[in-house]
Design a protein around this motif. Sequence first.
Motif, mmCIF file in Angstrom:
data_model
loop_
_atom_site.group_PDB
_atom_site.id
_atom_site.type_symbol
_atom_site.label_atom_id
_atom_site.label_comp_id
_atom_site.label_asym_id
_atom_site.label_seq_id
_atom_site.Cartn_x
_atom_site.Cartn_y
_atom_site.Cartn_z
ATOM 1 N N LEU A 123 -60.118 -30.837 7.506
ATOM 2 C CA LEU A 123 -60.948 -30.946 6.310
ATOM 3 C C LEU A 123 -60.660 -29.787 5.372
ATOM 4 O O LEU A 123 -60.272 -28.709 5.805
ATOM 5 N N GLY A 124 -60.922 -30.007 4.110
ATOM 6 C CA GLY A 124 -60.816 -28.933 3.136
ATOM 7 C C GLY A 124 -62.067 -28.073 3.187
ATOM 8 O O GLY A 124 -63.104 -28.467 3.739
ATOM 9 N N ILE A 125 -61.978 -26.932 2.581
ATOM 10 C CA ILE A 125 -63.083 -25.978 2.643
ATOM 11 C C ILE A 125 -64.344 -26.505 1.954
ATOM 12 O O ILE A 125 -65.463 -26.234 2.391
ATOM 13 N N VAL A 126 -64.204 -27.301 0.906
ATOM 14 C CA VAL A 126 -65.364 -27.865 0.225
ATOM 15 C C VAL A 126 -66.112 -28.801 1.169
ATOM 16 O O VAL A 126 -67.348 -28.745 1.268
ATOM 17 N N ASP A 127 -65.371 -29.650 1.881
ATOM 18 C CA ASP A 127 -66.014 -30.558 2.842
ATOM 19 C C ASP A 127 -66.680 -29.789 3.977
ATOM 20 O O ASP A 127 -67.766 -30.150 4.431
ATOM 21 N N VAL A 128 -66.045 -28.725 4.428
ATOM 22 C CA VAL A 128 -66.629 -27.902 5.493
ATOM 23 C C VAL A 128 -67.905 -27.224 4.987
ATOM 24 O O VAL A 128 -68.919 -27.198 5.691
ATOM 25 N N ASN A 129 -67.869 -26.704 3.784
ATOM 26 C CA ASN A 129 -69.068 -26.085 3.213
ATOM 27 C C ASN A 129 -70.198 -27.102 3.073
ATOM 28 O O ASN A 129 -71.363 -26.778 3.311
ATOM 29 N N ASN A 130 -69.860 -28.324 2.686
ATOM 30 C CA ASN A 130 -70.878 -29.375 2.593
ATOM 31 C C ASN A 130 -71.503 -29.654 3.956
ATOM 32 O O ASN A 130 -72.720 -29.824 4.065
ATOM 33 N N LEU A 131 -70.679 -29.716 5.002
ATOM 34 C CA LEU A 131 -71.200 -29.913 6.359
ATOM 35 C C LEU A 131 -72.071 -28.728 6.792
ATOM 36 O O LEU A 131 -73.139 -28.928 7.388
#
Length: 141
Positions: A123-131
């Motif tokens: 995953l990209g960092i934006v998706d990880v931050n969203n999680l």
Amino acid sequence: MKKDTEKLLEELKSYADFGEFYRENRELVASVTLSDYLNELIEKKHLNKADIVANSEMSEVYVYQIISGIKPNPKRKKLLCIAFGMNLTLDETQLLLKKTGYAPLYAKNPFDAVIIYGLSKRLGIVDVNNLLFEYDQETLG
């Protein structure tokens, strides 16, 4: 002669004099700097520093300072951002954390579990931050 960590640990505990141990095993305990390790990975993986900056979601100046060694001790979260920016595997990220003296990612820790999931699924960092946000964890930045 290469020694695994356990053999080195056993030897270390058995020496009466640390200086003697260190002289005999200096090349095994001397660590590579963070900058050296990151540049080794960049070369090995044929990475572009501009892409690392873009994918890490950090400022260009700060990323370049970490890579060049000007900022030799970034926080653990910043290293994780770099790991995502470099698209490192979980194993590469664990080694990065280990080489810099930080605790490896631990699946029983909710924050770390999300990071492990994100690295494993690429995953990209934006998706990880969203999680992270979704599960009431501090985001990477």
